[in-house]
Design a protein around this motif. Structure first.
Motif, mmCIF file in Angstrom:
data_model
loop_
_atom_site.group_PDB
_atom_site.id
_atom_site.type_symbol
_atom_site.label_atom_id
_atom_site.label_comp_id
_atom_site.label_asym_id
_atom_site.label_seq_id
_atom_site.Cartn_x
_atom_site.Cartn_y
_atom_site.Cartn_z
ATOM 1 N N PRO A 206 3.755 -14.750 -2.329
ATOM 2 C CA PRO A 206 4.835 -15.247 -1.470
ATOM 3 C C PRO A 206 5.312 -14.193 -0.469
ATOM 4 O O PRO A 206 5.456 -13.014 -0.812
ATOM 5 C CB PRO A 206 5.941 -15.590 -2.484
ATOM 6 N N ALA A 207 5.532 -14.641 0.751
ATOM 7 C CA ALA A 207 6.052 -13.794 1.834
ATOM 8 C C ALA A 207 5.157 -12.596 2.140
ATOM 9 O O ALA A 207 5.625 -11.573 2.636
ATOM 10 C CB ALA A 207 7.465 -13.317 1.502
ATOM 11 N N ALA A 208 3.855 -12.728 1.877
ATOM 12 C CA ALA A 208 2.940 -11.601 2.089
ATOM 13 C C ALA A 208 2.918 -11.162 3.547
ATOM 14 O O ALA A 208 2.936 -9.956 3.836
ATOM 15 C CB ALA A 208 1.542 -11.975 1.618
ATOM 16 N N LEU A 209 2.875 -12.111 4.476
ATOM 17 C CA LEU A 209 2.813 -11.738 5.888
ATOM 18 C C LEU A 209 4.103 -11.048 6.312
ATOM 19 O O LEU A 209 4.075 -10.017 7.000
ATOM 20 C CB LEU A 209 2.565 -12.979 6.751
ATOM 21 N N TYR A 210 5.231 -11.599 5.889
ATOM 22 C CA TYR A 210 6.527 -11.006 6.224
ATOM 23 C C TYR A 210 6.598 -9.568 5.718
ATOM 24 O O TYR A 210 7.025 -8.649 6.429
ATOM 25 C CB TYR A 210 7.641 -11.849 5.606
ATOM 26 N N LYS A 211 6.170 -9.362 4.485
ATOM 27 C CA LYS A 211 6.224 -8.023 3.899
ATOM 28 C C LYS A 211 5.197 -7.088 4.543
ATOM 29 O O LYS A 211 5.469 -5.900 4.749
ATOM 30 C CB LYS A 211 5.984 -8.121 2.398
ATOM 31 N N ALA A 212 4.028 -7.623 4.865
ATOM 32 C CA ALA A 212 2.977 -6.790 5.457
ATOM 33 C C ALA A 212 3.385 -6.255 6.821
ATOM 34 O O ALA A 212 3.055 -5.120 7.185
ATOM 35 C CB ALA A 212 1.682 -7.589 5.576
ATOM 36 N N LEU A 213 4.100 -7.078 7.590
ATOM 37 C CA LEU A 213 4.488 -6.686 8.938
ATOM 38 C C LEU A 213 5.823 -5.967 8.985
ATOM 39 O O LEU A 213 6.209 -5.437 10.031
ATOM 40 C CB LEU A 213 4.527 -7.919 9.846
ATOM 41 N N GLY A 214 6.539 -5.949 7.856
ATOM 42 C CA GLY A 214 7.855 -5.322 7.841
ATOM 43 C C GLY A 214 7.826 -3.854 8.207
ATOM 44 O O GLY A 214 8.767 -3.336 8.822
ATOM 45 N N GLY A 215 6.742 -3.166 7.851
ATOM 46 C CA GLY A 215 6.642 -1.749 8.160
ATOM 47 C C GLY A 215 6.619 -1.452 9.643
ATOM 48 O O GLY A 215 7.074 -0.386 10.087
ATOM 49 N N PHE A 216 6.082 -2.373 10.445
ATOM 50 C CA PHE A 216 6.057 -2.169 11.892
ATOM 51 C C PHE A 216 7.464 -2.295 12.469
ATOM 52 O O PHE A 216 7.859 -1.532 13.355
ATOM 53 C CB PHE A 216 5.101 -3.159 12.550
#
Length: 290
Positions: A206-216
């Motif tokens: 769940p929310a993998a894309l949101y978490k993956a891009l959070g660092g940017f």
């Protein structure tokens, strides 16, 4: 063509938009026409060309189909980007008048980008595989009443006359290309005005894309492009293509990629290269009459 010697490959017939881009950016190179994008990339992978000119997006038609599926599977690297203004022209055999034309052949995108002109002149569009290929067909056909939408370069190559210039509906019609090579050509870390292009596949959580891009976001990195496409026909999972500003070895970018790695199954950096001046000044395009 047995070996590469200042050769750049492109998809389409001689005189196509991609051919124009090759000649504009690399005037000293020999252009090598390929029937498919696979063969365009393969020409570099197999050593028959030094570079490949690949269209990514058009400001009117959107992204170029199939490209995002091909890039991750190739061994090539993006080394440069180029923005080219697209200008469409109505071409016919010498001695043909505009009033005689009834049927116009071209690529589906070119036809769609010239709808107002075609409607105003009562011309019937006929979809062709390629703009320059349509011009070549018109040059070889004695059938009256037919024309092609293509470039002035195609007119020159195939001996056609320009009946009408700049017939596109949108003045902003611009194509973004990337130049690909067998070896990466990264500028030094810390260099201003760089782009990093990469593809990644997120984990099925769940929310993998949101978490993956959070660092940017947390590291203040601007993402200029993000597109998704299916992986091997699966609707449950997608692969993504992204462009971000900066160098992977800059500390903020390095931290962002560390966070991205944690939430992804795979990440591949496609290239690190200078951003084109068009991004800051849209007047800085190179005209292409195609």
């Amino acid at each position: 063509m047995d070996s590469k010697t200042n050769v750049i490959s492109f998809q389409g017939w001689a005189g196509a938009n991609s051919d124009m881009a090759c000649r504009t950016l690399y005037p000293g190179y020999q252009t090598h026409a390929c029937p498919t994008f696979e063969e365009t990339i393969g020409a570099v992978e197999e050593g028959r060309a030094d570079l490949a000119m690949i269209p990514i997006d058009n400001s009117v038609a959107g992204r170029v189909a199939d490209i995002h599926h091909l890039l991750p599977h190739s061994s090539l690297h993006i080394v440069r980007e180029h923005f080219q203004r697209v200008r469409h022209n109505l071409l016919a055999r010498p001695g043909t008048g505009l009033a005689e034309i009834r049927e116009v052949h071209s690529h589906v995108h070119a036809i769609g980008q010239c709808k107002e002109f075609l409607r105003a002149h009562g011309l019937t569009p006929v979809v062709h595989a390629d703009t320059a290929g349509a011009a070549r067909m018109i040059s070889e056909s004695a059938e009256p009443g037919r024309a092609a939408i293509a470039s002035t370069l195609a007119a020159e190559i195939y001996g056609l006359e320009v009946l009408a210039s700049d017939i596109e509906d949108a003045e902003h019609n611009t194509t973004r290309f990337v130049v690909m090579a067998s070896e990466p050509k990264w500028p030094e870390a810390g260099t201003a005005g760089l782009l990093t292009s990469f593809v990644f596949e997120v984990r099925s959580v769940p929310a993998a894309l949101y978490k993956a891009l959070g660092g940017f976001a947390t590291n203040g990195i601007n993402m200029t492009k993000l597109e998704s496409y299916m992986v091997e026909g699966r609707f449950s999972q997608a692969q993504f293509y992204a462009d971000v500003e900066g160098h992977p070895q800059d500390p903020p970018m390095r931290r962002a990629f560390e966070e991205l790695d944690f939430f992804t199954k795979s990440v591949r950096i496609m290239g690190v290269y200078p951003a084109h001046s068009f991004r800051s000044d849209p007047s800085q395009t190179t005209d292409a009459a195609d």
